[in-house]
Design a protein around this motif. Sequence first.
Motif, PDB file in Angstrom:
ATOM      1  N   ILE A   1       0.803  -1.217   0.000  1.00  0.00           N
ATOM      2  CA  ILE A   1       0.000   0.000   0.000  1.00  0.00           C
ATOM      3  C   ILE A   1       0.837   1.269   0.000  1.00  0.00           C
ATOM      4  N   ASP A   2       1.935   1.312   0.751  1.00  0.00           N
ATOM      5  CA  ASP A   2       2.741   2.532   0.848  1.00  0.00           C
ATOM      6  C   ASP A   2       3.429   2.864  -0.475  1.00  0.00           C
ATOM      7  N   ILE A   3       4.063   1.863  -1.082  1.00  0.00           N
ATOM      8  CA  ILE A   3       4.781   2.121  -2.333  1.00  0.00           C
ATOM      9  C   ILE A   3       3.809   2.384  -3.479  1.00  0.00           C
ATOM     10  N   VAL A   4       2.634   1.730  -3.451  1.00  0.00           N
ATOM     11  CA  VAL A   4       1.613   2.008  -4.473  1.00  0.00           C
ATOM     12  C   VAL A   4       1.141   3.449  -4.348  1.00  0.00           C
ATOM     13  N   ALA A   5       0.890   3.895  -3.115  1.00  0.00           N
ATOM     14  CA  ALA A   5       0.420   5.264  -2.900  1.00  0.00           C
ATOM     15  C   ALA A   5       1.432   6.285  -3.403  1.00  0.00           C
ATOM     16  N   SER A   6       2.708   6.083  -3.091  1.00  0.00           N
ATOM     17  CA  SER A   6       3.728   7.042  -3.537  1.00  0.00           C
ATOM     18  C   SER A   6       3.914   6.990  -5.051  1.00  0.00           C
ATOM     19  N   THR A   7       3.837   5.774  -5.640  1.00  0.00           N
ATOM     20  CA  THR A   7       3.955   5.640  -7.100  1.00  0.00           C
ATOM     21  C   THR A   7       2.822   6.361  -7.806  1.00  0.00           C
ATOM     22  N   VAL A   8       1.599   6.148  -7.327  1.00  0.00           N
ATOM     23  CA  VAL A   8       0.433   6.768  -7.948  1.00  0.00           C
ATOM     24  C   VAL A   8       0.493   8.286  -7.826  1.00  0.00           C
ATOM     25  N   GLU A   9       0.832   8.790  -6.653  1.00  0.00           N
ATOM     26  CA  GLU A   9       0.891  10.247  -6.469  1.00  0.00           C
ATOM     27  C   GLU A   9       1.952  10.871  -7.368  1.00  0.00           C
ATOM     28  N   THR A  10       3.091  10.199  -7.498  1.00  0.00           N
ATOM     29  CA  THR A  10       4.165  10.714  -8.358  1.00  0.00           C
ATOM     30  C   THR A  10       3.717  10.787  -9.813  1.00  0.00           C
ATOM     31  N   LEU A  11       3.076   9.719 -10.295  1.00  0.00           N
ATOM     32  CA  LEU A  11       2.668   9.692 -11.698  1.00  0.00           C
ATOM     33  C   LEU A  11       1.497  10.641 -11.962  1.00  0.00           C
ATOM     34  N   LEU A  12       0.606  10.803 -10.997  1.00  0.00           N
ATOM     35  CA  LEU A  12      -0.485  11.758 -11.171  1.00  0.00           C
ATOM     36  C   LEU A  12       0.043  13.178 -11.287  1.00  0.00           C
TER      37      LEU A  12
ATOM     38  N   HIS B   1      -2.443  13.309 -17.925  1.00  0.00           N
ATOM     39  CA  HIS B   1      -3.494  12.643 -18.699  1.00  0.00           C
ATOM     40  C   HIS B   1      -3.803  11.224 -18.223  1.00  0.00           C
ATOM     41  N   CYS B   2      -3.016  10.683 -17.289  1.00  0.00           N
ATOM     42  CA  CYS B   2      -3.266   9.310 -16.863  1.00  0.00           C
ATOM     43  C   CYS B   2      -4.183   9.290 -15.644  1.00  0.00           C
ATOM     44  N   CYS B   3      -4.885   8.171 -15.457  1.00  0.00           N
ATOM     45  CA  CYS B   3      -5.731   8.000 -14.279  1.00  0.00           C
ATOM     46  C   CYS B   3      -5.570   6.568 -13.785  1.00  0.00           C
ATOM     47  N   PHE B   4      -5.972   6.335 -12.535  1.00  0.00           N
ATOM     48  CA  PHE B   4      -5.744   5.053 -11.884  1.00  0.00           C
ATOM     49  C   PHE B   4      -7.034   4.497 -11.308  1.00  0.00           C
ATOM     50  N   LEU B   5      -7.238   3.201 -11.503  1.00  0.00           N
ATOM     51  CA  LEU B   5      -8.303   2.451 -10.861  1.00  0.00           C
ATOM     52  C   LEU B   5      -7.624   1.401  -9.984  1.00  0.00           C
ATOM     53  N   VAL B   6      -7.818   1.507  -8.680  1.00  0.00           N
ATOM     54  CA  VAL B   6      -7.079   0.698  -7.707  1.00  0.00           C
ATOM     55  C   VAL B   6      -8.047  -0.181  -6.929  1.00  0.00           C
ATOM     56  N   THR B   7      -7.647  -1.421  -6.643  1.00  0.00           N
ATOM     57  CA  THR B   7      -8.392  -2.244  -5.691  1.00  0.00           C
ATOM     58  C   THR B   7      -7.476  -2.553  -4.519  1.00  0.00           C
ATOM     59  N   SER B   8      -8.031  -2.430  -3.319  1.00  0.00           N
ATOM     60  CA  SER B   8      -7.243  -2.656  -2.112  1.00  0.00           C
ATOM     61  C   SER B   8      -8.194  -2.866  -0.948  1.00  0.00           C
ATOM     62  N   ARG B   9      -7.746  -3.573   0.074  1.00  0.00           N
ATOM     63  CA  ARG B   9      -8.590  -3.751   1.256  1.00  0.00           C
ATOM     64  C   ARG B   9      -8.558  -2.526   2.160  1.00  0.00           C
ATOM     65  N   GLU B  10      -7.703  -1.561   1.838  1.00  0.00           N
ATOM     66  CA  GLU B  10      -7.706  -0.281   2.546  1.00  0.00           C
ATOM     67  C   GLU B  10      -7.382   0.838   1.557  1.00  0.00           C
ATOM     68  N   PRO B  11      -7.817   2.060   1.831  1.00  0.00           N
ATOM     69  CA  PRO B  11      -7.558   3.176   0.907  1.00  0.00           C
ATOM     70  C   PRO B  11      -6.072   3.499   0.809  1.00  0.00           C
ATOM     71  N   LEU B  12      -5.694   4.145  -0.302  1.00  0.00           N
ATOM     72  CA  LEU B  12      -4.319   4.627  -0.444  1.00  0.00           C
ATOM     73  C   LEU B  12      -4.059   5.841   0.441  1.00  0.00           C
ATOM     74  N   ARG B  13      -5.127   6.582   0.746  1.00  0.00           N
ATOM     75  CA  ARG B  13      -5.028   7.861   1.470  1.00  0.00           C
ATOM     76  C   ARG B  13      -4.164   8.840   0.684  1.00  0.00           C
ATOM     77  N   SER B  14      -4.398   8.895  -0.607  1.00  0.00           N
ATOM     78  CA  SER B  14      -3.664   9.798  -1.492  1.00  0.00           C
ATOM     79  C   SER B  14      -4.525  11.016  -1.815  1.00  0.00           C
ATOM     80  N   VAL B  15      -3.860  12.072  -2.255  1.00  0.00           N
ATOM     81  CA  VAL B  15      -4.550  13.314  -2.598  1.00  0.00           C
ATOM     82  C   VAL B  15      -5.508  13.067  -3.764  1.00  0.00           C
ATOM     83  N   GLY B  16      -6.746  13.536  -3.634  1.00  0.00           N
ATOM     84  CA  GLY B  16      -7.720  13.427  -4.710  1.00  0.00           C
ATOM     85  C   GLY B  16      -8.333  12.059  -4.881  1.00  0.00           C
TER      86      GLY B  16
END
Length: 488
Positions: free
Chosen positions: A257-268, A273-288
């Motif tokens: 979860i931690d590395i996914v959250a940082s990866t997604v925030e960096t790429l966003l 123009h890219c967007c993410f659809l994530v499945t997880s048993r807990e939220p990423l707690r990322s911006v937006g």
Amino acid sequence: MHQRPVMTERASSATLSEIQQAETPLCFGPFVLFPRQHLLLCNGVPVELGSRALRLLTTMAMRPGELIEKSELIAITWPKIVVEECNLRAQMVALRRALAEHDDGLYIKTVAGRGYQFVAPVSSQMNERVDDSMVEPAQDFMKDLPRINTQVIGRSPEIRRLAEQLMTRRLVTITGPGGIGKSAVALAVATQYELTELARGICFVDCAQVSSPQLIPGMLASAMGITSSHDDPLEELAYSFRAMPFLVVLDNCEHAIDIVASTVETLLARAPHCCFLVTSREPLRSVGEYICELPALQVPTADACLTVEQALGFSAVRLFVHCVTTSDPRFVFKQADVDLVCSICRKLDGNALAIDIASARVRAFGLQGLLELLDSRFRLQMTGRRTSVARHRSLNALLDWSYSTLSDDEQAMLQHLSTFDDVFTLTAVRARLLDGCFDFCETVVLLEGLVDKSMLMACGRGDLRHFRLPETTRAYAAEKRAMLMESG
């Protein structure tokens, strides 16, 4: 859906001079290879080549004359995935065929029993016949989505709502307990996205397959067909995503979860123009982040008096009957079965995977027998489909996967909560924990963590919130508690 040539829009829209400035090309015969652009030209015209064949070509062309062992080529072409040697041979055949269609020269030599060798001379001097007008637009990248092996029943409202959200939001996360159907819903949403005009590219990554969270960026780059020359694959990913609309589906992210959250925030931040659809048993707690907590399938209440038709209006019952008739075509859902089926679905908490696993037992034990077995240890030991991933082959394995994401204190709290038979409040938890193992603040934090990780359900409205452990989770936690007490 067919694999399309892996060439980024940046490469397709750039002039040749821009491409030359971006990197040094590899030239051999009439071909010019731009490794970072994932672009192969023959006399200025892009050559259609799959991502793995292109990766093989890049690896060998960057090391001309060198014998590269089969094992190394497999490791480079299929990182973190175990494949047979026949896969390498198939890709090599495709690569040779693509080169031969444009030139009959010898480029790749097979060294029997060992590997392959790129034997053509390679230089970094551009062929003067290639000019800007010859660089044709590349097609968009579209990665095949995994097939949904079971029918998605009772999820139409969620799929429709998520598909709408994905049109306006750049980060959508589907949360919920294991087996609730997050992956199936995500794939259904992504399939709908494919049909829209925004679907210039789609990439799917199952994060559960990664051996270490730190490998997530590299795994995503591999899924994109990117052979990164950077120490940080995020640089290459942001570079590739920057110019075109792109949907990235990241499945089963809870263990990273931690590395996914940082990866997604960096790429966003770097690729607008890219967007993410994530499945997880807990939220990423990322911006937006837009969070969709996937509810259990609909289950009738214990006091409901229903006809067969009314019972089938509940999605959990409908899925159960569908699964039973799939495994036993002789089964007919009758009025006499309604109460039993509704009771079974309630005991399984409306969990799609639990319903799928349990329904296969009706053929051997009948509805009444299955209902009784669900009150025993057999509930956790029931096995699912042989072809399922390991964590989906039993409810015990499913909960082991979730339990391993908890801290030691969260595990201890979950075991304590298994002593509650029904819903309970924070006050009740504090009153029962008389041994002083947790103070008030610790209790609040641990309960919140269990809710976030979809192990504990929060229910009710207003000031007084209630909590509830799903029946299967309670049985699992109680077993863990009993084992601990026996060993202590």
